[in-house]
Design a protein around this motif. Structure first.
Motif, PDB file in Angstrom:
ATOM      1  N   ASN A  93      -3.369   3.959  -2.123  1.00 40.52           N
ATOM      2  CA  ASN A  93      -3.470   2.805  -3.202  1.00 40.52           C
ATOM      3  C   ASN A  93      -3.073   1.613  -2.880  1.00 40.52           C
ATOM      4  O   ASN A  93      -1.837   1.460  -2.126  1.00 40.52           O
ATOM      5  CB  ASN A  93      -2.815   3.006  -4.577  1.00 40.52           C
ATOM      6  CG  ASN A  93      -3.351   4.595  -4.849  1.00 40.52           C
ATOM      7  OD1 ASN A  93      -4.390   4.841  -5.109  1.00 40.52           O
ATOM      8  ND2 ASN A  93      -2.336   5.493  -5.047  1.00 40.52           N
ATOM      9  N   GLU A  94      -3.575   0.630  -3.215  1.00 41.89           N
ATOM     10  CA  GLU A  94      -3.161  -0.663  -2.859  1.00 41.89           C
ATOM     11  C   GLU A  94      -2.837  -1.770  -3.854  1.00 41.89           C
ATOM     12  O   GLU A  94      -3.464  -1.529  -5.024  1.00 41.89           O
ATOM     13  CB  GLU A  94      -4.208  -1.747  -2.230  1.00 41.89           C
ATOM     14  CG  GLU A  94      -4.329  -1.223  -0.614  1.00 41.89           C
ATOM     15  CD  GLU A  94      -4.916  -2.085   0.217  1.00 41.89           C
ATOM     16  OE1 GLU A  94      -4.930  -2.366   1.253  1.00 41.89           O
ATOM     17  OE2 GLU A  94      -6.150  -2.875  -0.240  1.00 41.89           O
ATOM     18  N   TYR A  95      -1.681  -2.322  -4.063  1.00 41.61           N
ATOM     19  CA  TYR A  95      -1.288  -3.260  -5.252  1.00 41.61           C
ATOM     20  C   TYR A  95      -1.199  -4.641  -4.860  1.00 41.61           C
ATOM     21  O   TYR A  95      -0.541  -4.924  -3.751  1.00 41.61           O
ATOM     22  CB  TYR A  95       0.066  -2.636  -5.731  1.00 41.61           C
ATOM     23  CG  TYR A  95      -0.161  -1.109  -5.941  1.00 41.61           C
ATOM     24  CD1 TYR A  95      -0.665  -0.634  -6.945  1.00 41.61           C
ATOM     25  CD2 TYR A  95       0.717  -0.377  -5.072  1.00 41.61           C
ATOM     26  CE1 TYR A  95      -0.700   0.843  -7.312  1.00 41.61           C
ATOM     27  CE2 TYR A  95       0.776   0.936  -4.991  1.00 41.61           C
ATOM     28  CZ  TYR A  95       0.045   1.604  -5.928  1.00 41.61           C
ATOM     29  OH  TYR A  95       0.079   2.800  -6.321  1.00 41.61           O
ATOM     30  N   GLY A 148      -4.578  -1.686  -9.715  1.00 47.54           N
ATOM     31  CA  GLY A 148      -4.164  -2.320  -8.411  1.00 47.54           C
ATOM     32  C   GLY A 148      -3.477  -3.789  -8.524  1.00 47.54           C
ATOM     33  O   GLY A 148      -3.333  -4.547  -7.539  1.00 47.54           O
ATOM     34  N   LYS A 171       0.796  -1.135   0.023  1.00 46.70           N
ATOM     35  CA  LYS A 171      -0.075  -0.133   0.142  1.00 46.70           C
ATOM     36  C   LYS A 171       0.805   1.110  -0.086  1.00 46.70           C
ATOM     37  O   LYS A 171       1.909   1.136   0.752  1.00 46.70           O
ATOM     38  CB  LYS A 171      -0.752  -0.040   1.299  1.00 46.70           C
ATOM     39  CG  LYS A 171      -2.010   0.964   1.332  1.00 46.70           C
ATOM     40  CD  LYS A 171      -2.813   0.798   2.705  1.00 46.70           C
ATOM     41  CE  LYS A 171      -3.754   1.649   2.815  1.00 46.70           C
ATOM     42  NZ  LYS A 171      -4.545   1.353   3.933  1.00 46.70           N
ATOM     43  N   LYS A 229      -2.724   0.693 -12.331  1.00 55.01           N
ATOM     44  CA  LYS A 229      -3.743   1.514 -12.153  1.00 55.01           C
ATOM     45  C   LYS A 229      -5.044   0.680 -11.743  1.00 55.01           C
ATOM     46  O   LYS A 229      -6.029   1.175 -11.139  1.00 55.01           O
ATOM     47  CB  LYS A 229      -4.391   2.245 -13.685  1.00 55.01           C
ATOM     48  CG  LYS A 229      -3.527   3.211 -14.166  1.00 55.01           C
ATOM     49  CD  LYS A 229      -4.114   4.066 -15.475  1.00 55.01           C
ATOM     50  CE  LYS A 229      -2.967   4.617 -16.182  1.00 55.01           C
ATOM     51  NZ  LYS A 229      -3.454   4.525 -17.476  1.00 55.01           N
ATOM     52  N   ASP A 274      -0.533   7.086  -0.668  1.00 56.67           N
ATOM     53  CA  ASP A 274      -1.539   7.893  -1.162  1.00 56.67           C
ATOM     54  C   ASP A 274      -2.917   7.162  -1.003  1.00 56.67           C
ATOM     55  O   ASP A 274      -3.967   7.256  -1.223  1.00 56.67           O
ATOM     56  CB  ASP A 274      -1.631   8.030  -2.595  1.00 56.67           C
ATOM     57  CG  ASP A 274      -0.838   9.402  -2.929  1.00 56.67           C
ATOM     58  OD1 ASP A 274      -0.327  10.114  -2.020  1.00 56.67           O
ATOM     59  OD2 ASP A 274      -0.413   9.518  -4.084  1.00 56.67           O
TER      60      ASP A 274
END
Lengths: 428, 428
Positions: free
Chosen positions: A46-48, A390, A41, A388, A44
């Motif tokens: 966002n999680e990947y 994740g 994570k 984009k 910002d």
């Protein structure tokens, strides 16, 4: 703190590995705040999904509760102690367990810290084995398109031009045999035989990455080559070094790749997954015969004196034991079989795409070879498009590949495949 | 579990670093159960003062409460993430802090994991800097009796025969200059000048261990040599690489040894103490000019692509930040001054002994050079005698030395000196 703030701070000072730093002018560097299980994570929010196990090291997810518990216990007891003249229980336990898990001829173990150092230890030991017997064999054979690490000995036996060519003038020259991943198995074996014959008496060892030449682009070949190579090495009296730094610990479907060939190498190098992606540790396993060639009175000068400061690091050994606990307690190798089949089924549809050359898989490693596009760095395009959605993948040139941690659920595997399929089929 | 039980288990499988394994038939291998502060404790309940910082790595004692706390916090957040394309706060913080602590020209940093790899990175980068400018310089200069690590590039620039000679046939050849620790400073500088002149245009870098050539037997020389060498390197347009892997982080009295010469190297390699003895981590700091030589469009092929898997390991960076916290919060460098004086005063009496050649000291490192005894391994004798009194030292041949962690109290320093004095004066 935001991604862009931390990125700015980072780029003032840090030269990142395997990077052209100028690329970060257009492709943002991503500051990771936390990781849990399959996800990382950023700042910002966002999680990947970490589909390449953070460079092939993570096995059971980020910030794994069980491993964390073991680390917390270990630091209270002993974090590290010199490994010359002293030992500790985590190392003894780990040694015993690794030797039980690997082929029977491998009875001895030498500890180091990173993968490159493990390769250098195997090369040095193989050379010195013969030297100790009065036989100076200055040559090593490795495979074309091989990758064995970054230090100058490991680079010398590598053949991945991208990492190596620029340094050729400061490397020793070694011999490269045709790779069974690039030519037919018969041709590769013939070539190896020819080289062993031509250099008879001057080769100490042959070093390979069993089943998958990872850095070259997940090039794969069959276990039968390893079986035949083992025979050749015996015939010519040279050692076989198996570099399972990337492919060990279940990546190819079995605990170690060599198992699939039903053979034992003389040296087995392990690292990366050994600590489940937590910290550096590497080991080299080898036979009693090799051990005995160094065992004598001190004054004979035949010792193997290699010594990295953090060799046998207590904390890393404790982590490695926790990793082996998880393999045992959760029956990972068996459970992965279903995931391996799932990946196989789900990635089939890539084969129908025009820009796909081949889909190949060995266990938990699956590669989709795409057409090379001139003047387009499609690896970066795929990387950015997937992010984009994740999904974190890092294609090697035109090779999109998956090497997920074993904690991935079927849903997560499916998402990884669906998102990248959409990109490959619509965006390239 | 007892010492002898665990030792037996260990010796079935483990090949220890820097060891002739046969020695363990007569000198027991010691299994360490726990460590706290200055002490390590074995399975039989014996405690030993760790007078060499577990091979020069420990700074603030074993199982340090503050570092433990930071590790526990970090594993809950993020243990590790790939460092290509991604970053994390512990690395950014550490980079910023190290750059603030080191000479001003060093503005950039590359992360690796062990000391040998840091040396290899500096050598490769120095070579490639010139190569990127169309200038192929294949040679490196290092000092006689130098030690820079175990991998084949690091060994090539080393000159410690014990570790190196047997491998000469598989190492690239490099140039050795006279060491100011073995000849006069003038002679050493003259020799360096001669070599730089003779090999003009073919040398990318000169690599040194500033102030102390540790592995060679704690050979020491003055900062003025480094100052003059810096000038020579500038005059001949070659890089100066400072290997402060062993001497950095306060060992020589200042945070970094180069400070005492008032100069900046072009590359500074750090490891060992960087994590306070907890786990492997290394870094290479260098100048903006060097960084810029690799900064260009990707297609120009000038990137520095070195990449160890655990490069920039999050956990290790968090530990390194904890180490820097302790340096700041406890004003360690200042506080060590009194300990340095104490060691100096207390070891003076060694000079009066007949079998003592010299007592030498740089900061927290003190070496007592003894007469060499033919056919006697006095290092092992001293080691064993001292252990009986709860003191752990590991002389290098006939060089008894102390490199205690900074948490040693004056009483502990005194015990270390008194016990070894008794041995040297009565048992040899």
């Amino acid at each position: 703190m935001t991604n862009s703030e931390l990125m700015k701070e980072d780029l003032k000072h840090i030269f990142h590995p395997c990077s052209q730093m100028k690329d970060y002018e257009t492709i943002p560097l991503i500051p990771i705040k936390s990781g849990k299980g399959a996800y990382i994570k950023d700042f910002d929010g966002n999680e990947y999904l970490d589909c390449i196990s953070s460079w092939w090291v993570n096995l059971f997810g980020h910030s794994n509760d069980y491993i964390n518990k073991k680390i917390k216990e270990q630091v209270e007891e002993l974090e590290h102690v010199i490994f010359a003249g002293f030992t500790h229980k985590p190392a003894v336990d780990l040694a015993k367990r690794l030797i039980a898990l690997t082929p029977e001829p491998l009875q001895k173990i030498f500890f180091a810290d990173n993968g490159s150092s493990a390769i250098e230890i195997a090369l040095k030991m193989a050379f010195q084995y013969f030297k100790n017997k009065g036989d100076t064999r200055t040559q090593f054979i490795s495979l074309q398109s091989s990758y064995h690490g970054e230090t100058m000995g490991a680079l010398a036996v590598s053949d991945t031009g991208l990492y190596k060519d620029i340094y050729n003038d400061i490397l020793i020259q070694t011999i490269k045999a045709k790779s069974p991943a690039l030519v037919s198995e018969d041709e590769a074996i013939e070539d190896m035989k020819k080289l062993l014959e031509e250099n008879k008496g001057n080769i100490s060892s042959v070093v390979i990455e069993p089943l998958i030449q990872c850095a070259a682009g997940m090039l794969m070949y069959d276990a039968s080559y390893i079986k035949r190579l083992r025979k050749l090495c015996d015939e010519y009296g040279v050692f076989l070094i198996a570099d399972e730094i990337a492919v060990g610990f279940g990546r190819t479907g079995t605990m170690f790749a060599c198992e699939q060939a039903g053979i034992s190498p003389d040296f087995l190098c392990l690292s990366k997954g050994i600590t489940g992606g937590y910290m550096p540790l590497s080991v080299v396993l080898f036979t009693d015969d090799i051990y005995n060639a160094f065992y004598c009175d001190y004054n004979e000068g035949k010792s193997f004196l290699d010594s990295h400061s953090y060799t046998g690091n207590t904390l890393a050994c404790a982590v490695a034991n926790a990793v082996l606990d998880i393999f045992e307690n959760e029956n990972i190798i068996e459970k992965n079989k279903e995931k391996i089949e799932f990946i196989k089924e789900k990635t089939k549809k890539f084969e129908t795409l025009e820009n796909v050359v081949e889909v190949r898989q060995r266990g938990m490693v699956c590669a989709i070879e795409l057409n090379a596009y001139e003047n387009r760095r499609i690896n970066l395009e795929i990387f950015q498009e997937a992010l984009k959605e994740g999904i974190y993948v890092r294609p090697l040139g035109n090779i999109l590949y998956f090497m997920p941690p074993y904690c991935f659920t079927f849903e997560q595997l499916e998402k990884m495949i669906e998102v990248t399929y959409k990109i490959v089929s619509t965006k390239l």
